[in-house]
Design a protein around this motif. Structure first.
Motif, PDB file in Angstrom:
ATOM      1  N   UNK A  54     -38.907  -7.945  26.334  1.00  0.00           N
ATOM      2  CA  UNK A  54     -39.071  -9.178  25.556  1.00  0.00           C
ATOM      3  C   UNK A  54     -39.432  -8.864  24.104  1.00  0.00           C
ATOM      4  N   UNK A  55     -40.291  -7.876  23.904  1.00  0.00           N
ATOM      5  CA  UNK A  55     -40.661  -7.481  22.536  1.00  0.00           C
ATOM      6  C   UNK A  55     -39.436  -7.008  21.764  1.00  0.00           C
ATOM      7  N   UNK A  56     -38.633  -6.159  22.396  1.00  0.00           N
ATOM      8  CA  UNK A  56     -37.452  -5.615  21.721  1.00  0.00           C
ATOM      9  C   UNK A  56     -36.396  -6.689  21.484  1.00  0.00           C
ATOM     10  N   UNK A  57     -36.230  -7.610  22.423  1.00  0.00           N
ATOM     11  CA  UNK A  57     -35.278  -8.711  22.229  1.00  0.00           C
ATOM     12  C   UNK A  57     -35.718  -9.590  21.065  1.00  0.00           C
ATOM     13  N   UNK A  58     -37.016  -9.870  20.970  1.00  0.00           N
ATOM     14  CA  UNK A  58     -37.529 -10.666  19.858  1.00  0.00           C
ATOM     15  C   UNK A  58     -37.343  -9.975  18.522  1.00  0.00           C
ATOM     16  N   UNK A  60     -35.069  -7.702  17.848  1.00  0.00           N
ATOM     17  CA  UNK A  60     -33.627  -7.662  17.578  1.00  0.00           C
ATOM     18  C   UNK A  60     -33.150  -8.986  16.998  1.00  0.00           C
ATOM     19  N   UNK A  61     -33.633 -10.087  17.554  1.00  0.00           N
ATOM     20  CA  UNK A  61     -33.249 -11.402  17.035  1.00  0.00           C
ATOM     21  C   UNK A  61     -33.703 -11.575  15.590  1.00  0.00           C
ATOM     22  N   UNK A  62     -34.909 -11.130  15.286  1.00  0.00           N
ATOM     23  CA  UNK A  62     -35.409 -11.246  13.905  1.00  0.00           C
ATOM     24  C   UNK A  62     -34.609 -10.365  12.948  1.00  0.00           C
ATOM     25  N   UNK A  63     -34.201  -9.176  13.401  1.00  0.00           N
ATOM     26  CA  UNK A  63     -33.403  -8.313  12.519  1.00  0.00           C
ATOM     27  C   UNK A  63     -32.047  -8.939  12.234  1.00  0.00           C
ATOM     28  N   UNK A  64     -31.466  -9.600  13.234  1.00  0.00           N
ATOM     29  CA  UNK A  64     -30.188 -10.298  13.010  1.00  0.00           C
ATOM     30  C   UNK A  64     -30.390 -11.491  12.076  1.00  0.00           C
ATOM     31  N   UNK A  65     -31.399 -12.286  12.364  1.00  0.00           N
ATOM     32  CA  UNK A  65     -31.648 -13.507  11.590  1.00  0.00           C
ATOM     33  C   UNK A  65     -31.901 -13.208  10.113  1.00  0.00           C
ATOM     34  N   UNK A 102     -31.581  -3.769  21.993  1.00  0.00           N
ATOM     35  CA  UNK A 102     -30.192  -4.162  21.717  1.00  0.00           C
ATOM     36  C   UNK A 102     -29.672  -3.407  20.487  1.00  0.00           C
ATOM     37  N   UNK A 103     -28.354  -3.200  20.409  1.00  0.00           N
ATOM     38  CA  UNK A 103     -27.774  -2.413  19.311  1.00  0.00           C
ATOM     39  C   UNK A 103     -28.163  -2.881  17.907  1.00  0.00           C
ATOM     40  N   UNK A 104     -28.327  -4.186  17.710  1.00  0.00           N
ATOM     41  CA  UNK A 104     -28.690  -4.687  16.370  1.00  0.00           C
ATOM     42  C   UNK A 104     -29.991  -4.079  15.879  1.00  0.00           C
ATOM     43  N   UNK A 105     -30.862  -3.711  16.784  1.00  0.00           N
ATOM     44  CA  UNK A 105     -32.148  -3.115  16.435  1.00  0.00           C
ATOM     45  C   UNK A 105     -32.113  -1.596  16.594  1.00  0.00           C
TER      46      UNK A 105
END
Length: 135
Positions: A54-58, A60-65, A102-105
């Motif tokens: 969950x930490x890594x998904x969060x 990753x989402x912030x890095x994309x955003x 995730x790859x984005x992170x």
């Protein structure tokens, strides 16, 4: 993801690129982002730590955003420059990003920033430059 030197980071980044700083603690992760010119950092949020996925998904989402191009991770070295248990924990978190995010992170370059005396420096600047008190 690769851990890079400051020179390698500068060479790898485009002229306009936003960075994200992470202050990895046991219970929270403090996050800040830079402007596109990398001259100003702004606090983003404090993320409560939970399960690693969950930490890594969060993150990753912030890095994309925020279109983040690299991570700056605070490394809490001892005053004599040695690494203690907190440094080991931070390094393990970065390894977890590389291996499980995730790859984005996971593909972002990472630079470790020595954070010895960083709080003292900020406090001194706020007192000197903005006429604030320690209180």
């Amino acid at each position: 993801m690769a851990v890079v030197t400051l020179e390698e980071l500068r060479a790898a980044l485009p002229q306009m690129a936003r960075l994200m700083a992470l202050d990895v603690g046991t219970k929270t992760i403090g996050l800040a982002t830079s402007d596109l010119l990398r001259s100003l950092a702004t606090p983003l949020l404090t993320m409560k730590r939970g399960k690693l996925a969950a930490d890594l998904a969060g993150l990753a989402e912030l890095t994309r955003k925020h279109d983040i191009k690299a991570l700056i991770v605070g490394l809490p070295l001892n005053m004599d420059g040695t690494e203690g248990p907190r440094c080991q924990s931070v390094r393990q978190f970065v390894t977890n990003i590389a291996n499980h995010a995730p790859p984005a992170l996971a593909t972002l370059p990472v630079f470790f920033q020595d954070e010895r005396l960083s709080t003292a420096a900020v406090t001194r600047n706020m007192i000197d430059d903005y006429d604030m008190t320690r209180a």
